[in-house]
Design an enzyme around this catalytic site. Structure first.
Site, short mmCIF file in Angstrom:
data_model
loop_
_atom_site.label_atom_id
_atom_site.label_comp_id
_atom_site.label_asym_id
_atom_site.label_seq_id
_atom_site.Cartn_x
_atom_site.Cartn_y
_atom_site.Cartn_z
N ASP A 1 -10.81 2.97 4.01
CA ASP A 1 -11.00 1.52 4.05
C ASP A 1 -12.49 1.17 3.96
O ASP A 1 -12.84 0.02 3.74
CB ASP A 1 -10.46 1.02 5.40
CG ASP A 1 -9.63 -0.23 5.28
OD1 ASP A 1 -9.34 -0.63 4.16
OD2 ASP A 1 -9.28 -0.78 6.33
N GLN B 1 -4.38 -1.41 9.59
CA GLN B 1 -4.34 -2.77 9.03
C GLN B 1 -4.93 -3.76 10.03
O GLN B 1 -4.59 -3.76 11.21
CB GLN B 1 -2.89 -3.14 8.68
CG GLN B 1 -2.73 -4.45 7.94
CD GLN B 1 -3.38 -4.46 6.55
OE1 GLN B 1 -3.46 -3.45 5.88
NE2 GLN B 1 -3.84 -5.62 6.13
N LYS C 1 0.85 -1.21 0.00
CA LYS C 1 0.00 0.00 0.00
C LYS C 1 0.87 1.25 0.00
O LYS C 1 0.63 2.20 -0.74
CB LYS C 1 -0.93 -0.02 1.23
CG LYS C 1 -2.03 -1.08 1.12
CD LYS C 1 -2.80 -1.31 2.42
CE LYS C 1 -3.74 -2.50 2.24
NZ LYS C 1 -4.50 -2.87 3.44
N1 GUN Z 1 -6.62 -6.91 6.32
C1 GUN Z 1 -6.91 -7.66 5.24
N2 GUN Z 1 -7.61 -6.94 4.33
C2 GUN Z 1 -7.74 -5.69 4.85
C3 GUN Z 1 -8.36 -4.49 4.37
O1 GUN Z 1 -8.94 -4.41 3.29
N3 GUN Z 1 -8.27 -3.43 5.22
C4 GUN Z 1 -7.65 -3.49 6.41
N4 GUN Z 1 -7.62 -2.39 7.15
N5 GUN Z 1 -7.07 -4.58 6.88
C5 GUN Z 1 -7.12 -5.67 6.09
#
Ligand code: GUN
Length: 295
Positions: A121, A98, A54
């Site tokens: 998100d 995350q 990311k």
């Molecule tokens: N962990 C796995 N997929 C995601 C996601 O799309 N967003 C977040 N914040 N954590 C994740």
């Protein structure tokens, strides 16, 4: 039938090129550069790998990007303070924490603390609620990526029988809600299956579009798929290590067998994954545009 394999990597590249151009236009017009902070708690290898991807993408697209690495033992209060700091930082338009978080931290409380206008998100209850009534502002990134992949592959969703396997807040529930809306790239009949579903195969075999986010390696076998179905595999299962020392991945679908039956299929890796990161960038750009316009 041998399926057409949709490369999420290729589609994501096209979308990123457009985002990079739009970042330049926004900066030229308003002086605003999209800012994204990713907060990683602990050192779960999968989470480290996702957050690294990311951050790398954000930088490639010309974003202002900040990485916050916090120890697994961080207190919930300290994490909430950190979120408050970025809620009040005008250079940051998007905040991503995350998941999963360590057990001692209340995930819901943390997600609720993010300013809904910076919730790129799409997991804040306000944004999930808006999505449910067809007034979405930020779609959760993985479902958003799935919808874009279907659209760019030319898959007709209107009136289609969609079967979603998995009911997570991250994928199963939001993609089901998105595809049932009466709007473009949606308007499907959606069935959501889960661990208590009786005779899973009787549902999956009806699917024109089968979306699998079950979290179980190769849970969907060829006998569970209708001839000519479109199969979207959201699973990322670590099943070993490659000779180069990288994690060996497989999806929730038995790819080799199912690709002989489906009309369209996404691979793992290189399918939904690259789209998830890309849609996070799309959401962050949107948040920056909203901030620039004072919305
Ligand atoms: N962990 C796995 N997929 C995601 C996601 O799309 N967003 C977040 N914040 N954590 C994740």
């Amino acid at each position: 039938m041998t399926a057409r394999i949709i490369s999420g990597t290729e589609v994501a590249k096209q979308v990123r090129e457009r985002i990079a151009r739009e970042v330049l236009v926004l900066r030229e017009r308003t002086g605003v550069t999209p800012g994204l902070v990713t907060i990683l708690v602990g050192d779960n290898p999968a989470s480290v790998s996702y957050v690294t991807g990311k951050q790398r993408t954000a930088r490639e697209l010309g974003f202002h990007s900040v990485q916050e690495d916090q120890p697994a033992g961080i207190s919930e209060e300290r994490l909430l303070e950190l979120i408050a700091k970025y809620n009040n930082d005008p250079a940051i338009h998007g905040i991503l924490v995350q998941l999963p978080l360590p057990k001692h931290i209340d995930e819901t409380r943390v997600l609720n603390a993010i300013d809904p206008d910076k919730d790129v998100d799409g997991l804040h209850p306000m944004n999930l609620g808006r999505l449910m009534i067809g007034e979405a502002r930020f779609y959760p990134c993985t479902p958003f990526g799935i919808r874009e992949l279907l659209a760019m592959a030319g898959v007709q969703t209107k009136g289609a029988e969609v079967v979603v396997v998995g009911r997570s807040n991250l994928v199963g529930k939001p993609i089901s809600m998105m595809l049932v809306q009466k709007e473009a790239n949606a308007d499907a009949t959606v069935t959501m299956c889960h661990t208590s579903t009786r005779d899973l195969a009787s549902h999956t075999r009806r699917a024109d579009i089968l979306i699998v986010a079950a979290g179980r390696a190769r849970a969907i076998t060829a006998d569970m798929v209708k001839d000519g179905a479109v199969v979207i595999d959201v699973g990322v299962n670590r099943i070993g290590v490659t000779p180069e020392g990288k994690a060996k991945l497989c999806g929730d679908v038995d790819f080799e067998a199912v690709k002989e039956k489906a009309s369209v299929i996404t691979p793992v890796p290189g399918g939904v994954g690259p789209m998830t990161i890309t849609m996070l960038m799309q959401n962050t750009l949107k948040a920056a545009e909203m901030a620039a316009e004072g919305k």
